[in-house]
Write a protein that holds these residues in place. Structure first.
Motif, mmCIF file in Angstrom:
data_model
loop_
_atom_site.group_PDB
_atom_site.id
_atom_site.type_symbol
_atom_site.label_atom_id
_atom_site.label_comp_id
_atom_site.label_asym_id
_atom_site.label_seq_id
_atom_site.Cartn_x
_atom_site.Cartn_y
_atom_site.Cartn_z
ATOM 1 N N ILE A 224 0.813 -1.072 0.111
ATOM 2 C CA ILE A 224 -0.055 -0.068 0.005
ATOM 3 C C ILE A 224 0.746 1.178 0.074
ATOM 4 C CG2 ILE A 224 -1.670 1.410 1.285
ATOM 5 C CD1 ILE A 224 -2.906 -0.833 -0.142
ATOM 6 N N GLY A 225 1.952 1.178 0.821
ATOM 7 C CA GLY A 225 2.955 2.512 0.873
ATOM 8 C C GLY A 225 3.577 2.739 -0.415
ATOM 9 N N LEU A 256 -7.665 0.143 10.555
ATOM 10 C CA LEU A 256 -7.570 1.592 9.718
ATOM 11 C C LEU A 256 -7.203 1.391 8.293
ATOM 12 C CD1 LEU A 256 -6.282 3.913 12.700
ATOM 13 C CD2 LEU A 256 -8.661 3.427 12.045
ATOM 14 N N GLY A 257 -7.150 2.477 7.662
ATOM 15 C CA GLY A 257 -7.014 2.321 6.353
ATOM 16 C C GLY A 257 -6.569 3.674 5.542
ATOM 17 N N SER A 258 -6.013 3.529 4.503
ATOM 18 C CA SER A 258 -5.487 4.866 3.608
ATOM 19 C C SER A 258 -6.763 5.819 3.512
ATOM 20 C CB SER A 258 -4.985 4.352 2.327
ATOM 21 O OG SER A 258 -5.718 3.537 1.582
ATOM 22 N N ILE A 259 -7.893 5.142 3.091
ATOM 23 C CA ILE A 259 -9.185 5.853 2.845
ATOM 24 C C ILE A 259 -9.456 6.986 3.927
ATOM 25 C CG2 ILE A 259 -10.722 4.355 3.978
ATOM 26 C CD1 ILE A 259 -11.664 5.334 0.678
ATOM 27 N N LYS A 280 -8.774 12.355 -8.794
ATOM 28 C CA LYS A 280 -7.359 11.471 -8.845
ATOM 29 C C LYS A 280 -7.176 11.091 -7.479
ATOM 30 C CE LYS A 280 -5.019 14.032 -12.388
ATOM 31 N NZ LYS A 280 -3.888 14.971 -12.947
ATOM 32 N N LEU A 281 -7.581 11.916 -6.571
ATOM 33 C CA LEU A 281 -7.151 11.048 -4.884
ATOM 34 C C LEU A 281 -8.447 10.001 -4.644
ATOM 35 C CD1 LEU A 281 -6.589 14.522 -3.260
ATOM 36 C CD2 LEU A 281 -4.978 12.531 -3.445
ATOM 37 N N PHE A 282 -9.654 10.388 -5.157
ATOM 38 C CA PHE A 282 -10.626 9.264 -5.051
ATOM 39 C C PHE A 282 -10.227 8.138 -5.738
ATOM 40 C CE2 PHE A 282 -13.558 12.906 -3.819
ATOM 41 C CZ PHE A 282 -13.711 12.597 -2.573
ATOM 42 N N ILE A 283 -9.760 8.364 -6.838
ATOM 43 C CA ILE A 283 -9.313 7.187 -7.630
ATOM 44 C C ILE A 283 -8.223 6.423 -7.207
ATOM 45 C CG2 ILE A 283 -8.375 6.257 -9.793
ATOM 46 C CD1 ILE A 283 -9.687 8.495 -11.419
ATOM 47 N N LEU A 284 -7.200 6.783 -6.229
ATOM 48 C CA LEU A 284 -6.106 6.315 -5.644
ATOM 49 C C LEU A 284 -6.821 5.646 -4.383
ATOM 50 C CD1 LEU A 284 -3.065 5.759 -5.165
ATOM 51 C CD2 LEU A 284 -3.029 8.121 -3.844
ATOM 52 N N ALA A 285 -7.565 6.289 -3.763
ATOM 53 C CA ALA A 285 -8.302 5.617 -2.558
ATOM 54 C C ALA A 285 -9.054 4.389 -3.272
ATOM 55 C CB ALA A 285 -9.105 6.854 -1.998
ATOM 56 N N VAL A 286 -9.715 4.412 -4.074
ATOM 57 C CA VAL A 286 -10.359 3.186 -4.387
ATOM 58 C C VAL A 286 -9.290 2.122 -5.024
ATOM 59 C CG1 VAL A 286 -11.792 2.202 -6.705
ATOM 60 C CG2 VAL A 286 -12.524 4.400 -5.265
ATOM 61 N N ILE A 287 -8.180 2.355 -5.493
ATOM 62 C CA ILE A 287 -7.189 1.609 -6.079
ATOM 63 C C ILE A 287 -6.747 0.926 -4.847
ATOM 64 C CG2 ILE A 287 -4.727 1.094 -7.051
ATOM 65 C CD1 ILE A 287 -5.679 3.288 -9.157
ATOM 66 N N LEU A 288 -6.177 1.572 -3.723
ATOM 67 C CA LEU A 288 -5.836 1.079 -2.554
ATOM 68 C C LEU A 288 -6.600 0.165 -1.863
ATOM 69 C CD1 LEU A 288 -3.853 4.196 -1.190
ATOM 70 C CD2 LEU A 288 -2.886 2.303 -2.565
ATOM 71 N N LEU A 289 -7.926 0.550 -1.861
ATOM 72 C CA LEU A 289 -9.004 -0.346 -1.462
ATOM 73 C C LEU A 289 -9.201 -1.614 -1.934
ATOM 74 C CD1 LEU A 289 -11.380 -0.651 1.001
ATOM 75 C CD2 LEU A 289 -12.803 0.578 -0.799
ATOM 76 N N ILE A 290 -9.118 -1.744 -3.406
ATOM 77 C CA ILE A 290 -9.168 -2.818 -3.936
ATOM 78 C C ILE A 290 -7.972 -3.809 -3.819
ATOM 79 C CG2 ILE A 290 -8.916 -3.764 -6.408
ATOM 80 C CD1 ILE A 290 -10.659 -1.340 -7.433
ATOM 81 N N ILE A 291 -6.702 -2.937 -3.843
ATOM 82 C CA ILE A 291 -5.506 -3.880 -3.533
ATOM 83 C C ILE A 291 -5.497 -4.507 -2.057
ATOM 84 C CG2 ILE A 291 -2.984 -3.711 -2.990
ATOM 85 C CD1 ILE A 291 -2.773 -1.735 -5.107
#
Length: 352
Positions: A224-225, A256-259, A280-291
Motif C-alpha cells: 500500500i505504501g 484503519l486504512g488509507s481511505i 485523482k485522489l478518490f481513484i487512488l483511494a479506490v485502487i488502494l481499497l481494491i489492493i
C-alpha cells in the motif's frame, strides 16, 4: 442415561454457566491483565530465542525483552502525547484562520454549485442546493457534537485511568513473562496427558497464525505504501513523501486504512473546486481499497495456513457479524476450528 450421568452433565453445565457469567463481568475490568498475558505469550518466542542464541538465563532474557518493550511503548506514548498536545495548541492558535478558510470555502462551493447547475431546471437546481445545505449542516453538527465540552472533558478525565491501566499492564507483563513456564505447567497439571497434548497443538497453531497474520499485514502495508508513493508523486508531488508516510503509518494499524486520509483530502479539493486533483485522489483511494481487499486475503491465507477462499469467506462473514473486528476474528475462528478437528476434539465424519 442414569442419574449419575445426568448429575455429572448438570454439574458441568452449571460450571460452564458460572464461568461464562463470571467472565462477562470480570473480563471488561481485567483488560490490562488480559492484554499483559497475551503479550507475554506472544513475546515468549523472543525470550526463548535470546536464551538459545546468547546462552542467557530466563531472568536475564526476560529483563532484556521487557526493557526493549518498555522503551518501545515509552517512545510511542511520548510521541503520541506530545504530537496530540502540539496539534491541540496549534489548532487553538489557528482556529480563526481555519474558520475564515471554511467561510471562504463555503462561498466558493456555493459559486461552483450555481455554476454547475445554471443550465438545470430551477426545481433540480434548488433541490441540489437544498441537499448540499443539509449535508454541510450535518457535517457542522457532527463536528460540534464531537468536539463539545462534555466529550472533551470526558476524554481528558480518562487520561489518569489510562495511565493507571498502562502501569498495571507493564507490571503484570513482567510478572507474566517471568512466570509463564510455571503457569503453563500449572495449567497442564490439571489436564490429562492426552488433553494437554491437544491444547499444545491448538496453541501452537494459533501462535503460528498470529505471527503469520502480523507478517502478512506488514507486507500488505508495504505494498500500500509503495502504490501510495507512486500515485501521490503523479498527483501531488510536493506532499508525496510526507503524506505517504502518514498514510502508511495509519494503514499499518489494524482496522484503519488509507481511505481515512485520502477521502477527506479529496473532499477538500472537491469543495475548493480542484476537481481534477479530487478525482485523482478518490481513484487512488479506490485502487488502494481494491489492493487491500484482493491482496490481503491471499497473503493472509498463505501466512496463517488457510487457502484464499476460506480466508475471504471468514473475513467477510466476520465483518458482517462483528463489524471491523470480525476481519481479524473470522480467520482465527476457522483456524481454531481446524485445530480442534485435527486434534480430534471435534469429529465430523459423516455422509449424506
Amino acid at each position: 442415561m442414569n442419574k449419575l450421568n445426568i448429575r455429572k452433565w448438570l454439574f458441568r453445565l452449571l460450571v460452564i454457566l458460572s464461568l461464562s457469567v463470571a467472565a462477562y463481568f470480570i473480563i471488561p475490568v481485567s483488560m490490562p491483565l488480559l492484554l499483559a498475558g497475551i503479550s507475554a505469550f506472544l513475546l515468549e518466542p523472543l525470550v526463548m530465542f535470546f536464551k538459545r542464541r546468547w546462552k542467557m538465563s530466563r531472568k536475564i532474557a526476560v529483563a532484556v525483552i521487557y526493557i526493549l518493550n518498555v522503551i518501545l511503548i515509552s517512545v510511542i506514548c511520548y510521541f503520541s502525547i506530545t504530537q496530540m498536545m502540539s496539534q491541540i495548541i496549534l489548532v487553538s492558535k489557528q482556529a480563526p484562520y481555519y474558520i475564515s478558510k471554511l467561510s471562504d470555502m463555503w462561498l466558493h462551493m456555493q459559486e461552483n454549485i450555481s455554476k454547475y447547475t445554471e443550465d438545470f431546471p430551477p426545481e433540480v437546481s434548488a433541490s441540489l442546493q437544498h441537499t448540499t445545505m443539509d449535508f454541510i449542516k450535518k457535517i457542522e453538527e457532527s463536528f460540534l457534537d464531537f468536539f463539545n465540552y462534555s466529550k472533551v472533558s470526558t476524554l481528558f478525565s480518562e487520561i489518569p485511568n489510562l495511565f493507571i491501566s498502562l502501569l498495571v499492564y507493564m507490571i503484570a507483563l513482567f510478572l507474566f513473562m517471568l512466570d509463564l513456564p510455571k503457569l503453563k505447567q500449572m495449567t497442564y497439571n490439571y489436564l490429562k496427558p492426552n488433553t494437554a497434548q491437544k491444547i499444545k497443538i491448538i496453541i501452537n497453531r494459533l501462535k503460528d497464525a498470529t505471527v503469520g497474520y502480523m507478517k502478512a499485514h506488514l507486507l500488505v502495508s508495504f505494498i500500500i505504501g509503495g502504490v501510495t508513493l507512486i500515485g501521490l508523486l503523479l498527483i501531488q508531488p510536493k506532499y508525496a513523501i510526507t503524506m505517504t508516510i502518514i498514510i502508511w503509518l495509519i494503514d499499518i494499524i489494524p482496522f484503519l486504512g488509507s481511505i481515512i486520509i485520502l477521502a477527506p483530502w479529496g473532499l477538500y479539493h472537491l469543495l475548493m473546486g480542484n476537481t481534477a486533483i479530487s478525482v485523482k485522489l478518490f481513484i487512488l483511494a479506490v485502487i488502494l481499497l481494491i489492493i487491500r481487499r484482493v491482496v490481503e486475503p491471499k497473503l493472509m491465507g498463505e501466512h496463517i495456513g488457510l487457502s484464499t477462499l476460506p480466508t475471504l469467506i471468514a473475513m467477510f462473514i466476520g465483518l458482517k457479524l462483528f463489524g471491523i473486528i470480525g476481519l481479524l476474528v473470522g480467520p482465527f475462528v476457522i483456524i481454531f476450528f481446524i485445530a480442534l478437528k485435527e486434534t480430534g476434539v471435534i469429529k465430523l465424519k459423516f455422509k449424506i
